[in-house]
Design an enzyme around this catalytic site. Structure first.
Site, PDB file in Angstrom:
ATOM      1  CD1 TRP A  71      29.274 -13.008   5.064  1.00 61.42           C
ATOM      2  CD2 TRP A  71      28.291 -11.244   4.118  1.00 61.42           C
ATOM      3  NE1 TRP A  71      28.391 -12.476   5.976  1.00 61.42           N
ATOM      4  CE2 TRP A  71      27.779 -11.390   5.426  1.00 61.42           C
ATOM      5  CE3 TRP A  71      27.802 -10.199   3.327  1.00 61.42           C
ATOM      6  CZ2 TRP A  71      26.821 -10.533   5.967  1.00 61.42           C
ATOM      7  CZ3 TRP A  71      26.846  -9.343   3.864  1.00 61.42           C
ATOM      8  CH2 TRP A  71      26.375  -9.518   5.160  1.00 61.42           C
ATOM      9  CG  ASP A 101      34.261  -9.060   3.047  1.00 65.69           C
ATOM     10  OD1 ASP A 101      34.607  -8.614   4.158  1.00 65.69           O
ATOM     11  OD2 ASP A 101      33.066  -9.276   2.742  1.00 65.69           O
ATOM     12  CE  LYS A 134      29.582  -8.658  10.873  1.00 69.39           C
ATOM     13  NZ  LYS A 134      29.847  -8.974   9.486  1.00 69.39           N
TER      14      LYS A 134
HETATM   15  C1  LIG Z   1      29.016  -8.576   8.222  1.00 69.09           C
HETATM   16  C2  LIG Z   1      29.722  -8.772   6.945  1.00 69.09           C
HETATM   17  C3  LIG Z   1      29.522  -7.923   5.840  1.00 69.09           C
HETATM   18  C4  LIG Z   1      28.438  -6.862   5.824  1.00 69.09           C
HETATM   19  O1  LIG Z   1      28.757  -5.722   6.423  1.00 69.09           O
HETATM   20  P1  LIG Z   1      27.716  -4.518   6.518  1.00 69.09           P
HETATM   21  O2  LIG Z   1      28.473  -3.611   7.423  1.00 69.09           O
HETATM   22  O3  LIG Z   1      26.444  -5.026   7.091  1.00 69.09           O
HETATM   23  O4  LIG Z   1      27.546  -3.943   5.165  1.00 69.09           O
HETATM   24  C5  LIG Z   1      30.265  -8.141   4.706  1.00 69.09           C
HETATM   25  N1  LIG Z   1      31.145  -9.153   4.629  1.00 69.09           N
HETATM   26  C6  LIG Z   1      31.344  -9.994   5.657  1.00 69.09           C
HETATM   27  C7  LIG Z   1      32.329 -11.099   5.522  1.00 69.09           C
HETATM   28  C8  LIG Z   1      30.647  -9.826   6.841  1.00 69.09           C
HETATM   29  O5  LIG Z   1      30.838 -10.675   7.873  1.00 69.09           O
END
Ligand SMILES: *Cc1c(COP(=O)(O)O)cnc(C)c1O
Length: 371
Positions: free
Chosen positions: A102, A178, A202
């Site tokens: 990521w 993030d 998540k």
């Molecule tokens: C799932 C995830 C994303 C992506 O998110 P989207 O909603 O699919 O754009 C970004 N960063 C992390 C750490 C993730 O687990």
């Protein structure tokens, strides 16, 4: 009532059953309003009350200081990979720590808007396990607009158990995190953060909501090319209602916040309780993997994720048999991400202890049968 299967999906992921039931109960008529939440004006008093309660509960749960604005946006984590540099980089320099898939994507996307430098990357330690480089060794630039990290790498299973303290390293640039895949699984040390973002799917609710926590002094620097709907200042000034926010997702997220506020475990409540249960759940799985000759996790103990646990079978020809057997036991979505293979158990907040115990029992039985 039939027990639901245990769902180990990395996202969109398991939600508290109690929340799903409440959503079902309120689907056709929310609180005698005569409307489904999906059918309400986002500017009407009913939805405004839902929105304000969600924001208040979230602020309380994570102890978000007053100088941070909470935005309910759209665009997901990948959207934020562009929205953050458009808002904070001023077209200048952006530093990124690459700890897995990521953050690597974040670095790539930021390159479209800024001069990006990777300050360090995860390396194998002496035992060949993935390890986070010590913050003191990162090659940060004093004139970067911010430093981006992914505080929990969903695919690689690597988590910062403590956020880096940039000030202690002599840097005063903002830290951007993030935290999509572990937000609300533990407290956040806001004194170390300038901006945090998280897609909802998540640990928070349905896909479509993206949370942004942004320190007020970082507002108002967006590049001219930044769409108005993604300019944090515009969104903050409009209380996330510059355009129609993802209303239904915000409503479900609000119910999850309520569930968390009342969550109790081991004599604790709220975030402290969920954090303790997350620690206990992860320990059960890692202990089982480490005790096994047949299964392995390849991340150093100091940075193992509490939320996403990738693991491998010694004999990968048995992968499909493992997944089929899991399904028979009502253990769903254990297949690893296609980029790394193997298996992955995502054990977010809403995964009960019983789900983890069922997984551990299955690991032992599968090894006894095939090991
Ligand atoms: C799932 C995830 C994303 C992506 O998110 P989207 O909603 O699919 O754009 C970004 N960063 C992390 C750490 C993730 O687990």
């Amino acid at each position: 009532m039939l027990q639901r299967p245990f769902n180990f999906s990395a996202g969109p992921a398991v939600l508290p059953e109690q929340v799903l039931r409440q959503v079902a109960d309120e689907m056709l008529d929310w609180h005698d309003s005569g409307m489904s939440v999906m059918e309400m004006s986002h500017r009407g008093r009913e939805f405004i009350s839902i929105y304000e309660a969600a924001e208040r509960d979230l602020r309380e749960l994570l102890q978000v200081p007053e100088q941070f604005r909470i935005l309910f946006m759209q665009g997901g984590g990948l959207g934020e990979n562009a929205i953050v540099p458009m808002n904070l980089s001023r077209g200048g320099k952006v530093d990124v720590l690459v700890s897995g898939s990521w953050s690597k994507k974040s670095a790539q996307e930021a390159k479209r808007y800024a001069n990006v430098q990777v300050v360090a990357s995860t390396q194998p330690d002496a035992d060949g396990r993935t390890a986070l480089p010590a913050p003191g060794s990162w090659q940060c630039r004093a004139d970067a607009s911010y430093l981006h990290i992914c505080s929990n790498e969903t695919i690689d299973g690597v988590e910062f158990h403590e956020l880096p303290d940039l000030q202690a390293l002599g840097s005063d640039i903002p830290l951007v995190i993030d935290c999509s895949s572990h937000v609300l699984s533990r407290p956040i040390n806001w004194s170390r953060v300038g901006l945090a973002f998280a897609g909802a799917q998540k640990n928070i609710g349905p896909a479509g909501v993206t949370l942004v926590f942004v320190r007020e002094d970082l507002l108002g620097q967006a590049m001219a090319i930044c769409p108005s709907a993604f300019d944090y200042k515009t969104v903050a000034e409009a209380q996330s209602m510059f355009n129609t926010p993802p209303t239904f997702g915000i409503y479900v997220a609000g119910l999850v916040f309520q569930w968390l506020k009342h969550f109790s475990y081991a004599g604790k409540t709220g975030i402290a309780a969920i954090e303790q249960r997350n620690i206990d759940k992860a320990e059960l799985v890692y202990q089982a993997l480490d005790a096994s000759e047949f299964f392995s996790n390849r991340v150093a103990a100091a940075c193992r994720s509490r939320m996403n646990i990738p693991f491998y079978l010694r004999d990968e020809r048995l992968n499909q048999a493992f997944l089929d057997g899991a399904r028979e036991r009502h253990l769903l979505q254990l297949k690893g991400h296609k980029s790394v293979g193997g298996m992955r158990a995502s054990i977010y907040n809403a995964m009960p202890l019983e789900g983890v115990q069922a997984l551990v029992a299955y690991l032992k039985d599968f090894e006894a049968q095939h090991g």
